[in-house]
Write a protein that holds these residues in place. Structure first.
Motif, mmCIF file in Angstrom:
data_model
loop_
_atom_site.group_PDB
_atom_site.id
_atom_site.type_symbol
_atom_site.label_atom_id
_atom_site.label_comp_id
_atom_site.label_asym_id
_atom_site.label_seq_id
_atom_site.Cartn_x
_atom_site.Cartn_y
_atom_site.Cartn_z
ATOM 1 N N LEU A 131 -81.784 112.465 38.248
ATOM 2 C CA LEU A 131 -82.694 113.067 39.221
ATOM 3 C C LEU A 131 -82.052 113.002 40.601
ATOM 4 O O LEU A 131 -81.344 112.044 40.911
ATOM 5 C CB LEU A 131 -84.035 112.319 39.248
ATOM 6 C CG LEU A 131 -84.871 112.382 37.976
ATOM 7 C CD1 LEU A 131 -86.132 111.554 38.132
ATOM 8 C CD2 LEU A 131 -85.233 113.818 37.639
ATOM 9 N N PRO A 132 -82.304 114.000 41.430
ATOM 10 C CA PRO A 132 -81.756 113.971 42.785
ATOM 11 C C PRO A 132 -82.438 112.909 43.639
ATOM 12 O O PRO A 132 -83.454 112.330 43.238
ATOM 13 C CB PRO A 132 -82.054 115.379 43.319
ATOM 14 C CG PRO A 132 -83.197 115.859 42.500
ATOM 15 C CD PRO A 132 -83.070 115.208 41.164
ATOM 16 N N ASP A 133 -81.888 112.652 44.810
ATOM 17 C CA ASP A 133 -82.468 111.700 45.750
ATOM 18 C C ASP A 133 -83.868 112.168 46.134
ATOM 19 O O ASP A 133 -84.066 113.331 46.510
ATOM 20 C CB ASP A 133 -81.573 111.599 46.991
ATOM 21 C CG ASP A 133 -82.101 110.598 47.994
ATOM 22 O OD1 ASP A 133 -82.781 109.641 47.569
ATOM 23 O OD2 ASP A 133 -81.844 110.781 49.198
ATOM 24 N N THR A 134 -84.838 111.284 46.046
ATOM 25 C CA THR A 134 -86.229 111.668 46.315
ATOM 26 C C THR A 134 -86.725 111.119 47.656
ATOM 27 O O THR A 134 -87.915 110.886 47.829
ATOM 28 C CB THR A 134 -87.158 111.157 45.196
ATOM 29 O OG1 THR A 134 -87.003 109.744 45.086
ATOM 30 C CG2 THR A 134 -86.850 111.823 43.879
ATOM 31 N N SER A 135 -85.817 110.955 48.600
ATOM 32 C CA SER A 135 -86.230 110.421 49.904
ATOM 33 C C SER A 135 -86.722 111.514 50.852
ATOM 34 O O SER A 135 -87.107 111.225 51.980
ATOM 35 C CB SER A 135 -85.073 109.645 50.550
ATOM 36 O OG SER A 135 -83.968 110.495 50.740
ATOM 37 N N SER A 136 -86.733 112.764 50.383
ATOM 38 C CA SER A 136 -87.252 113.860 51.198
ATOM 39 C C SER A 136 -88.117 114.760 50.320
ATOM 40 O O SER A 136 -88.053 114.696 49.089
ATOM 41 C CB SER A 136 -86.097 114.676 51.797
ATOM 42 O OG SER A 136 -85.400 115.351 50.772
#
Length: 144
Positions: A84-89
Motif C-alpha cells: 500500500l502507498p504511504d497513507t500520511s496524506s
C-alpha cells in the motif's frame, strides 16, 4: 400444629429458609450424569473415531466432512501481503483504497479481507484529517 412446627419436623435442626448446604455447589463441579456420560464417551472414543475414518475411506461424504472438520478447522483469518502507498496524506489514502479494490478485482484478497483493510485505511484517513484540521485551527489562532 403450626407451619413452623411442620417445617421443623421435616428438617430437624434446620430453620425455614435455611440452606442445608450454605456454601453451595463448588464452582466448576459437574453433574454426576454428565460425568458418567463423559466416561462412557472416553471409553468408546477411539472405536468411534476409527469407525468414522473407515466410513470416510469407503466414500461416506458426511463422515469425510466430519473427519476433515476435526483435523483441519476452517481458518478464521490469514496474513495478507499487499503493498500500500504511504497513507500520511489524503492522496495516499485514496491510492491505498484503489490498491485494495484492485487486489479484490484480481482475486488476491477476499472481499471480507478488503472490508477489514478498508476500515483500517479509513481510520487512518480520519487521523490524517484530524491532524490537518488541528494544524489549520492552530494557524488561524496564531493569526488572531
Amino acid at each position: 400444629m403450626s407451619e413452623t412446627t411442620k417445617a421443623e419436623n421435616l428438617r430437624p435442626g434446620w430453620k425455614p429458609g435455611q440452606s442445608g448446604n450454605p456454601k453451595g455447589r463448588p464452582p466448576g463441579s459437574r453433574n454426576r450424569v454428565t460425568l458418567v456420560a463423559l466416561a462412557a464417551m472416553e471409553e468408546g472414543a477411539a472405536a468411534i473415531a476409527k469407525k468414522i475414518v473407515e466410513m470416510a475411506k469407503q466414500g461416506d461424504m458426511s463422515a469425510a466432512r466430519l473427519v476433515l472438520e476435526r483435523l483441519v478447522p476452517p481458518a478464521k483469518e490469514r496474513p495478507i501481503f499487499l503493498d500500500l502507498p504511504d497513507t500520511s496524506s489524503a492522496d495516499g489514502v485514496a491510492q491505498a483504497q484503489a490498491a485494495i479494490l484492485q487486489a479484490v478485482a484480481a482475486g488476491d484478497i477476499l472481499p471480507g479481507e478488503a472490508a477489514t483493510l478498508t476500515g483500517i485505511v479509513e481510520a487512518r484517513r480520519k487521523a490524517v484529517e484530524t491532524q490537518e484540521l488541528e494544524a489549520r485551527i492552530s494557524a488561524l489562532e496564531v493569526k488572531k
